[in-house]
Scaffold this motif. Structure first.
Motif, PDB file in Angstrom:
ATOM      1  N   ALA A  31       0.824  -1.210   0.000  1.00  0.00           N
ATOM      2  CA  ALA A  31       0.000   0.000   0.000  1.00  0.00           C
ATOM      3  C   ALA A  31       0.857   1.258   0.000  1.00  0.00           C
ATOM      4  O   ALA A  31       0.563   2.225  -0.710  1.00  0.00           O
ATOM      5  CB  ALA A  31      -0.936  -0.009   1.196  1.00  0.00           C
ATOM      6  N   PRO A  36      -2.582   4.529  -2.755  1.00  0.00           N
ATOM      7  CA  PRO A  36      -3.905   4.039  -2.353  1.00  0.00           C
ATOM      8  C   PRO A  36      -4.732   3.419  -3.481  1.00  0.00           C
ATOM      9  O   PRO A  36      -5.345   2.377  -3.292  1.00  0.00           O
ATOM     10  CB  PRO A  36      -4.599   5.267  -1.776  1.00  0.00           C
ATOM     11  N   ALA A  37      -4.757   4.027  -4.651  1.00  0.00           N
ATOM     12  CA  ALA A  37      -5.599   3.497  -5.729  1.00  0.00           C
ATOM     13  C   ALA A  37      -5.092   2.145  -6.213  1.00  0.00           C
ATOM     14  O   ALA A  37      -5.862   1.181  -6.336  1.00  0.00           O
ATOM     15  CB  ALA A  37      -5.660   4.487  -6.887  1.00  0.00           C
ATOM     16  N   ALA A  39      -3.102   0.112  -4.644  1.00  0.00           N
ATOM     17  CA  ALA A  39      -3.141  -0.857  -3.547  1.00  0.00           C
ATOM     18  C   ALA A  39      -4.519  -1.499  -3.442  1.00  0.00           C
ATOM     19  O   ALA A  39      -4.629  -2.700  -3.188  1.00  0.00           O
ATOM     20  CB  ALA A  39      -2.766  -0.180  -2.235  1.00  0.00           C
ATOM     21  N   ARG A  40      -5.566  -0.706  -3.673  1.00  0.00           N
ATOM     22  CA  ARG A  40      -6.930  -1.255  -3.650  1.00  0.00           C
ATOM     23  C   ARG A  40      -7.216  -2.110  -4.882  1.00  0.00           C
ATOM     24  O   ARG A  40      -8.101  -2.964  -4.851  1.00  0.00           O
ATOM     25  CB  ARG A  40      -7.956  -0.131  -3.572  1.00  0.00           C
ATOM     26  N   ALA A  41      -6.477  -1.895  -5.942  1.00  0.00           N
ATOM     27  CA  ALA A  41      -6.739  -2.565  -7.213  1.00  0.00           C
ATOM     28  C   ALA A  41      -6.052  -3.917  -7.341  1.00  0.00           C
ATOM     29  O   ALA A  41      -6.200  -4.587  -8.366  1.00  0.00           O
ATOM     30  CB  ALA A  41      -6.303  -1.666  -8.367  1.00  0.00           C
ATOM     31  N   SER A  43      -4.369  -7.505  -4.946  1.00  0.00           N
ATOM     32  CA  SER A  43      -3.984  -8.164  -3.698  1.00  0.00           C
ATOM     33  C   SER A  43      -2.563  -8.689  -3.871  1.00  0.00           C
ATOM     34  O   SER A  43      -2.113  -8.926  -4.992  1.00  0.00           O
ATOM     35  CB  SER A  43      -4.947  -9.302  -3.371  1.00  0.00           C
ATOM     36  N   LYS A  56      -7.174  -6.710  -9.915  1.00  0.00           N
ATOM     37  CA  LYS A  56      -8.609  -6.969  -9.962  1.00  0.00           C
ATOM     38  C   LYS A  56      -9.154  -7.035 -11.382  1.00  0.00           C
ATOM     39  O   LYS A  56     -10.185  -7.638 -11.610  1.00  0.00           O
ATOM     40  CB  LYS A  56      -9.358  -5.910  -9.161  1.00  0.00           C
ATOM     41  N   TRP A  60      -5.902  -2.700 -14.577  1.00  0.00           N
ATOM     42  CA  TRP A  60      -4.915  -2.580 -13.507  1.00  0.00           C
ATOM     43  C   TRP A  60      -3.721  -3.492 -13.762  1.00  0.00           C
ATOM     44  O   TRP A  60      -2.598  -3.162 -13.385  1.00  0.00           O
ATOM     45  CB  TRP A  60      -5.547  -2.858 -12.149  1.00  0.00           C
TER      46      TRP A  60
END
Length: 93
Positions: A31, A36-37, A39-41, A43, A56, A60
């Motif tokens: 992260a 942030p973007a 990291a959310r996209a 795993s 995801k 990405w």
């Protein structure tokens, strides 16, 4: 006086390296390294020196592929170069 930006990354890296290896530590380092973007996209999972990144979606995946050298360098700076030696992008299960 030394600017905060000049020593903050080293302090953060030292704090992260002091923690025992765990999925949470790997996710936190990802992260910080990815932002942030991104990291959310995706795993992440670290196994045997390889950081496995599972995006995801295809958009990405392309973005992470383009940034993979920089991302690896940043993660290595946080976890240590021996902890993560390569980054591998995996297809979504």
């Amino acid at each position: 006086m030394q600017p905060f930006q000049s020593f903050a990354p080293a302090v953060l890296a030292d704090a992260i390296r002091r923690q025992p290896p765990s999925p949470a530590r790997t996710a936190f380092a990802w992260a910080v390294a990815a932002g942030p973007a991104m990291a959310r996209a995706a795993s992440v999972e670290a196994r045997d020196g390889v950081l496995f990144v599972t995006p995801k979606d295809a958009r990405w995946s392309r973005e992470i592929e383009r940034s993979s050298a920089t991302l690896l360098e940043r993660v290595q700076a946080l976890l240590g170069p021996a902890e993560v030696t390569s980054l591998r992008i995996c297809a979504k299960p």
